[in-house]
Design an enzyme around this catalytic site. Structure first.
Site, PDB file in Angstrom:
ATOM      1  N   ASP A  10       7.603  49.126  26.616  1.00 58.41           N
ATOM      2  CA  ASP A  10       6.574  49.465  25.628  1.00 58.41           C
ATOM      3  C   ASP A  10       5.338  49.937  26.408  1.00 58.41           C
ATOM      4  O   ASP A  10       5.216  49.667  27.614  1.00 58.41           O
ATOM      5  CB  ASP A  10       6.276  48.199  24.800  1.00 58.41           C
ATOM      6  CG  ASP A  10       5.032  48.340  23.953  1.00 58.41           C
ATOM      7  OD1 ASP A  10       4.928  49.369  23.277  1.00 58.41           O
ATOM      8  OD2 ASP A  10       4.184  47.430  23.977  1.00 58.41           O
ATOM      9  N   TYR A  11       4.424  50.621  25.746  1.00 57.27           N
ATOM     10  CA  TYR A  11       3.268  51.131  26.483  1.00 57.27           C
ATOM     11  C   TYR A  11       2.017  50.257  26.290  1.00 57.27           C
ATOM     12  O   TYR A  11       1.641  49.488  27.165  1.00 57.27           O
ATOM     13  CB  TYR A  11       2.989  52.603  26.081  1.00 57.27           C
ATOM     14  CG  TYR A  11       1.871  53.173  26.888  1.00 57.27           C
ATOM     15  CD1 TYR A  11       2.070  53.549  28.227  1.00 57.27           C
ATOM     16  CD2 TYR A  11       0.592  53.303  26.358  1.00 57.27           C
ATOM     17  CE1 TYR A  11       1.031  54.027  28.998  1.00 57.27           C
ATOM     18  CE2 TYR A  11      -0.463  53.784  27.131  1.00 57.27           C
ATOM     19  CZ  TYR A  11      -0.234  54.140  28.445  1.00 57.27           C
ATOM     20  OH  TYR A  11      -1.278  54.592  29.212  1.00 57.27           O
ATOM     21  N   ASP A  12       1.406  50.334  25.080  1.00 55.61           N
ATOM     22  CA  ASP A  12       0.129  49.628  24.871  1.00 55.61           C
ATOM     23  C   ASP A  12       0.318  48.114  24.886  1.00 55.61           C
ATOM     24  O   ASP A  12       1.188  47.590  24.194  1.00 55.61           O
ATOM     25  CB  ASP A  12      -0.463  50.024  23.517  1.00 55.61           C
ATOM     26  CG  ASP A  12      -0.903  51.467  23.500  1.00 55.61           C
ATOM     27  OD1 ASP A  12      -2.025  51.749  23.940  1.00 55.61           O
ATOM     28  OD2 ASP A  12      -0.079  52.312  23.072  1.00 55.61           O
ATOM     29  N   ARG A  43     -16.395  -1.493   3.978  1.00 52.45           N
ATOM     30  CA  ARG A  43     -17.229  -1.103   5.138  1.00 52.45           C
ATOM     31  C   ARG A  43     -18.684  -1.577   5.010  1.00 52.45           C
ATOM     32  O   ARG A  43     -19.620  -0.818   5.304  1.00 52.45           O
ATOM     33  CB  ARG A  43     -17.229   0.428   5.285  1.00 52.45           C
ATOM     34  CG  ARG A  43     -15.837   0.984   5.413  1.00 52.45           C
ATOM     35  CD  ARG A  43     -15.799   2.492   5.407  1.00 52.45           C
ATOM     36  NE  ARG A  43     -14.439   2.957   5.167  1.00 52.45           N
ATOM     37  CZ  ARG A  43     -14.087   4.192   4.847  1.00 52.45           C
ATOM     38  NH1 ARG A  43     -14.991   5.128   4.752  1.00 52.45           N
ATOM     39  NH2 ARG A  43     -12.830   4.517   4.638  1.00 52.45           N
ATOM     40  N   ARG A  97     -13.364   2.113  -4.159  1.00 52.07           N
ATOM     41  CA  ARG A  97     -14.055   1.394  -3.091  1.00 52.07           C
ATOM     42  C   ARG A  97     -15.517   1.788  -3.158  1.00 52.07           C
ATOM     43  O   ARG A  97     -15.851   2.894  -3.610  1.00 52.07           O
ATOM     44  CB  ARG A  97     -13.509   1.824  -1.729  1.00 52.07           C
ATOM     45  CG  ARG A  97     -12.179   1.256  -1.349  1.00 52.07           C
ATOM     46  CD  ARG A  97     -11.776   1.684   0.050  1.00 52.07           C
ATOM     47  NE  ARG A  97     -11.799   3.123   0.247  1.00 52.07           N
ATOM     48  CZ  ARG A  97     -12.788   3.805   0.804  1.00 52.07           C
ATOM     49  NH1 ARG A  97     -13.887   3.187   1.236  1.00 52.07           N
ATOM     50  NH2 ARG A  97     -12.712   5.107   0.946  1.00 52.07           N
ATOM     51  N   ASP A 147       4.982  43.785  23.955  1.00 51.75           N
ATOM     52  CA  ASP A 147       4.025  42.721  23.589  1.00 51.75           C
ATOM     53  C   ASP A 147       3.898  42.548  22.091  1.00 51.75           C
ATOM     54  O   ASP A 147       3.310  41.594  21.614  1.00 51.75           O
ATOM     55  CB  ASP A 147       2.631  43.083  24.110  1.00 51.75           C
ATOM     56  CG  ASP A 147       2.030  44.216  23.304  1.00 51.75           C
ATOM     57  OD1 ASP A 147       2.654  45.299  23.264  1.00 51.75           O
ATOM     58  OD2 ASP A 147       0.976  44.011  22.670  1.00 51.75           O
ATOM     59  N   ASP A 158      -4.302   9.620   9.982  1.00 57.97           N
ATOM     60  CA  ASP A 158      -5.702   9.612   9.591  1.00 57.97           C
ATOM     61  C   ASP A 158      -6.766   9.843  10.656  1.00 57.97           C
ATOM     62  O   ASP A 158      -6.493   9.946  11.836  1.00 57.97           O
ATOM     63  CB  ASP A 158      -5.996   8.340   8.798  1.00 57.97           C
ATOM     64  CG  ASP A 158      -6.725   8.689   7.505  1.00 57.97           C
ATOM     65  OD1 ASP A 158      -7.049   9.871   7.323  1.00 57.97           O
ATOM     66  OD2 ASP A 158      -6.965   7.786   6.687  1.00 57.97           O
ATOM     67  N   LYS A 179     -17.548   8.602  -3.682  1.00 54.63           N
ATOM     68  CA  LYS A 179     -16.831   8.396  -4.942  1.00 54.63           C
ATOM     69  C   LYS A 179     -17.646   8.780  -6.182  1.00 54.63           C
ATOM     70  O   LYS A 179     -17.146   8.713  -7.301  1.00 54.63           O
ATOM     71  CB  LYS A 179     -16.354   6.938  -5.052  1.00 54.63           C
ATOM     72  CG  LYS A 179     -15.398   6.506  -3.913  1.00 54.63           C
ATOM     73  CD  LYS A 179     -14.017   7.135  -4.025  1.00 54.63           C
ATOM     74  CE  LYS A 179     -13.089   6.673  -2.898  1.00 54.63           C
ATOM     75  NZ  LYS A 179     -11.785   7.342  -2.900  1.00 54.63           N
ATOM     76  N   GLY A 203       0.863  -1.190   0.000  1.00 55.62           N
ATOM     77  CA  GLY A 203       0.000   0.000   0.000  1.00 55.62           C
ATOM     78  C   GLY A 203       0.882   1.216   0.000  1.00 55.62           C
ATOM     79  O   GLY A 203       2.079   1.125   0.282  1.00 55.62           O
TER      80      GLY A 203
END
Ligand code: GDG
Length: 743
Positions: free
Chosen positions: A505-507, A318, A280, A687, A146, A285, A30
């Site tokens: 840094d601020y904000d 199946r 299959r 940030d 899978d 399909k 396979g």
């Protein structure tokens, strides 16, 4: 240290058969087995001390014991995972094939929302995780395959955090509108499970994008197109279109047994045209659509009646699931009625086989037919189409392929059809039958070229390369929270230093973001903490911000702090005046950039433009989250293209896209400030992406502490979660210094 490779799939690639009173075991062939085997024989694969394949063996423990003399066979050691029969049924036929399979293939009405299925699915995956974790060490590499095992990576990550885990999905990943129809806990279990991997692979970029979008919507995570931050790790989602062993199919054309089969089919075919399909038995399909298209072709082109045969092979699959059994009945009836309606005593339009073909039979049909008709309604990839193309050493034959198959993204020289368009299928069958040999050759050759270059070996090697790359990126960007030990170390360094530079840094760092930039005024606690730090003569405290000078002056000017405005375009030292760091710039760029940004304000409600002296910023913090991110990506690309060759930088910040003159960034600002004095302690906190320039510049400076606010990976040495935590750190530093040194 020895490193093992674990391949994990629902079923072990073994067939156990009862022969002459005893059980025989043989390795199944396979695509996956040949991909892994071939990878193991390349240089990368050699590095593993052992390759262990884990999965359900498809027999009882007792039969396993008697069939398997040694779990070590060829390249693999097989690790069986035994599940109770009822659990297996509900995990396999239930959740995997009656929930995930139909939903992920866009058949929501086929989904059986049975809570017991979900419970069994989780139990089965937990059982896999238990069996595996007994064998695994943190150094090992795991590749999970899978839809049966979607939650497994997350479960393994919980048990062994350091593992290297890859996950590959062989079926489509649906769009959010489909995914969301599942109950929320199911959605979360699937997504968090997949995010347990370091690399999540799909067949196409569309599936990867759907996955990232679902993670964004369901788990409220942000991604940058391929990388997503989850649980303190960077996870990558990417496309790895699976392929086939091109040489095997191409060389088989000339094999004796294949040639004999081909001759046999050519004899049946005679001077008729031959259509062929094999899949299959599965509602995905598109078998009925295919037959309807064929019927339409015969009706519109009656000249072909009696001059064409359609060899339709359907492989059992199946059949214990109701939807599949129903389909079988429907196809049988449809073909019976079709043949009696359209055929006559001497001619049957459909030659139907329900069963498995040997490799030689399959090859014989691939190479004898005129047209391969492959019409799935949805298909992750579809290997049959690639095999057909590879098998045509004669470079003849026409491929008609559904655009709903992943393979259609690569096999673009096929005659692509929409499987729901019967007229189009009919037209393409005619076009295929009447295509000149030269055109057939050109089309097949182009597709062969692609499949032979990116074959199944390349696919596996590509996946492993990416997996190792992600892992090394993770290590480089590892998020290290400022824990107690590092905090104490930082305080000690602070306490014992003579001259300190603090770049804040601020904000988003000193204050949380507000709905409008003008509302993010500093609170009392922040001002007090800054006051305490800046009155200490050993400290030079600078607020390094993207904001304009006027705002900084208004909010923080009363403190004895330095101010850096617009990412360094202007600087004011604690006792000094504002200095511009660049000479008056060309302002000709502004109207054009502003017009572009304005069009995005119209396209994205609640976004707005902020005018600064040296830059323009488009903010989308208040816009709809999904639309905002989408428009931001578009605007960023557009601005990048527009500013190419100009002295402008486009910055992708925290919910803001900013354009400003080149040569101004927080890294440059930090560099200037470092020259101001001789500092033996440096602390920089920020940030935003724009703070990364500052962190990068300080990475080379001895004793510099850099802290990123938020959970994302960064060039900073440490992370803190929130501005509140920054404030608490600054307060501690202020008190600590006063207490320990009196200054
Ligand atoms: C899933 C995804 C994805 C079939 N009948 C016979 C036979 N086959 C072989 C074919 C081919 C394979 O089975 C079928 O592969 P497909 O890709 O077409 O479809 P699925 O089985 O649904 O596979 C799919 C794939 O996983 C890989 O990721 O492409 O989208 O649904 O190799 O040759 N082989 C023989 N006799 C048969 O009768 N010898």
């Amino acid at each position: 240290m020895l490193q093992k490779l674990f391949i994990i799939s629902n079923r072990l690639p073994l067939t156990i058969e009862h022969q002459n009173g005893s059980y025989e075991c043989r390795q199944s062939s396979g695509g996956l087995v040949s991909a892994i085997t071939s990878y193991l024989h390349t240089s990368g694969g050699h590095d593993f001390s052992e390759t262990i394949w884990a999965g359900v063996p498809g027999c009882s423990e007792k039969i396993w014991q008697s069939a398997i003399s040694s779990t070590q066979q060829g390249d693999y050691t097989y690790l069986p995972v035994f599940l109770q029969r009822k659990d297996y049924e509900q995990y396999y036929s239930g959740f995997s094939n009656s929930v995930v399979w139909p939903l992920f293939h866009y058949f929501p009405t086929y989904v059986d929302y049975n809570a017991a299925y979900f419970d069994a699915y989780i139990r089965a995956n937990e059982h896999f995780a238990d069996v595996l974790s007994a064998q695994l060490t943190a150094n090992d590499v795991v590749w999970i395959h899978d839809y049966h095992l979607l939650p497994l990576a997350g479960m393994l990550r919980k048990r062994i955090p350091g593992l290297t885990i890859g996950f590959f999905l062989h079926i489509p990943f649906p769009s959010y509108e489909l995914f969301r129809v599942m109950p929320k806990p199911w959605q979360q279990a699937i997504l968090t499970g997949m995010l347990g991997a370091d690399l999540v692979g799909f067949h196409t970029v569309d599936y990867a994008a759907h996955f990232l979008n679902c993670a964004e919507r369901v788990l409220k995570l942000q991604h940058d197109g391929q990388m997503i931050s989850w649980d303190n790790r960077q996870v990558r989602a990417d496309a790895f279109p699976i392929s086939i062993d091109f040489e095997q199919f191409n060389n088989a054309y000339s094999e004796e047994r294949v040639a004999a089969m081909r001759d046999q089919y050519l004899e049946v075919k005679g001077d008729k045209k031959m259509l062929f399909s094999v899949d299959r038995l599965d509602y995905t399909k598109g078998l009925s659509n295919r037959l309807r298209g064929y019927e339409q072709f015969l009706q519109v082109n009656p000249d072909y009646i009696g001059k064409v045969i359609f060899v339709l092979v359907v492989v059992p699959s199946r059949d214990s699931i109701t939807k599949y059994a129903e389909r079988k009945k429907m196809i049988d009836e449809f073909i019976g009625s079709f043949n009696s309606r359209m055929g006559n005593i001497s001619w049957q339009p459909v030659l139907y086989k329900y069963g498995h073909l040997s490799f030689e039979e399959l090859m014989g049909l691939y190479t004898a037919c005129d047209v391969a008709l492959i019409t799935p309604l949805r298909d992750g990839m579809n290997l049959v189409s690639k095999e057909f193309v590879a098998s045509r050493k004669d470079q003849q034959g026409v491929l008609i392929l559904s655009e709903m198959a992943g393979a259609s993204k690569e096999l673009t020289e096929a005659l692509l059809i929409n499987p729901n368009d019967t007229n189009e299928i009919a037209d393409m069958i005619k076009m295929g039958f009447e295509m000149e040999p030269k055109e057939q050759q050109v089309r097949i050759a182009a597709m062969q070229d692609r499949i032979s270059t990116y074959n199944v070996n390349t696919w596996a090697a590509d996946f492993f390369d990416q997996l190792y790359h992600v892992k090394s990126q993770q290590l480089a960007f590892e998020i290290k929270f400022l824990d107690n030990a590092s905090r104490i170390q930082l305080l000690d360094a602070y306490g014992t230093s003579a001259k300190r530079l603090l770049l804040l840094d601020y904000d988003g760092t000193l204050t949380p973001f507000a709905k409008l930039p003008s509302l993010a005024v500093p609170g009392r606690e922040v001002l007090d903490a800054l006051q305490q730090l800046c009155t200490n003569p050993a400290n030079d405290v600078y607020i390094v911000s993207g904001r304009d000078a006027n705002t900084l002056e208004e909010w923080l000017g009363a403190l004895h702090v330095g101010l850096v405005a617009e990412h360094g375009a202007a600087i004011k030292h604690p006792d000094g005046l504002w200095e511009k760091t660049i000479i008056a710039e060309h302002v000709t760029w502004r109207p054009q950039i502003e017009a572009i940004m304005q069009s995005y304000v119209s396209k994205c409600p609640n976004s707005f433009i902020e005018q600064k002296e040296h830059s323009l910023a488009w903010h989308y913090r208040n816009a709809d989250k999904v639309l905002g991110s989408l428009r931001a990506r578009e605007l960023y690309e557009l601005l990048m293209a527009q500013t190419e060759g100009l002295s402008l930088n486009v910055l992708n910040g925290n919910k803001v896209i900013e354009v400003r003159m080149k040569g101004i960034n927080k890294g440059m600002a930090a560099e200037r400030l470092l020259l101001h004095d001789h500092y033996d302690f440096i602390l920089s906190i920020g940030d935003d992406l724009t703070d990364e320039d500052m962190f990068k510049r300080l990475a080379a400076v001895d004793g510099a502490y850099t802290i990123k606010v938020g959970n994302e990976a960064s060039f900073a040495k440490y992370n803190l979660h929130t501005p509140q935590m920054v404030l608490s750190l600054l307060q501690t530093i202020g008190h600590y210094a006063t207490r320990m040194t009196g200054v």
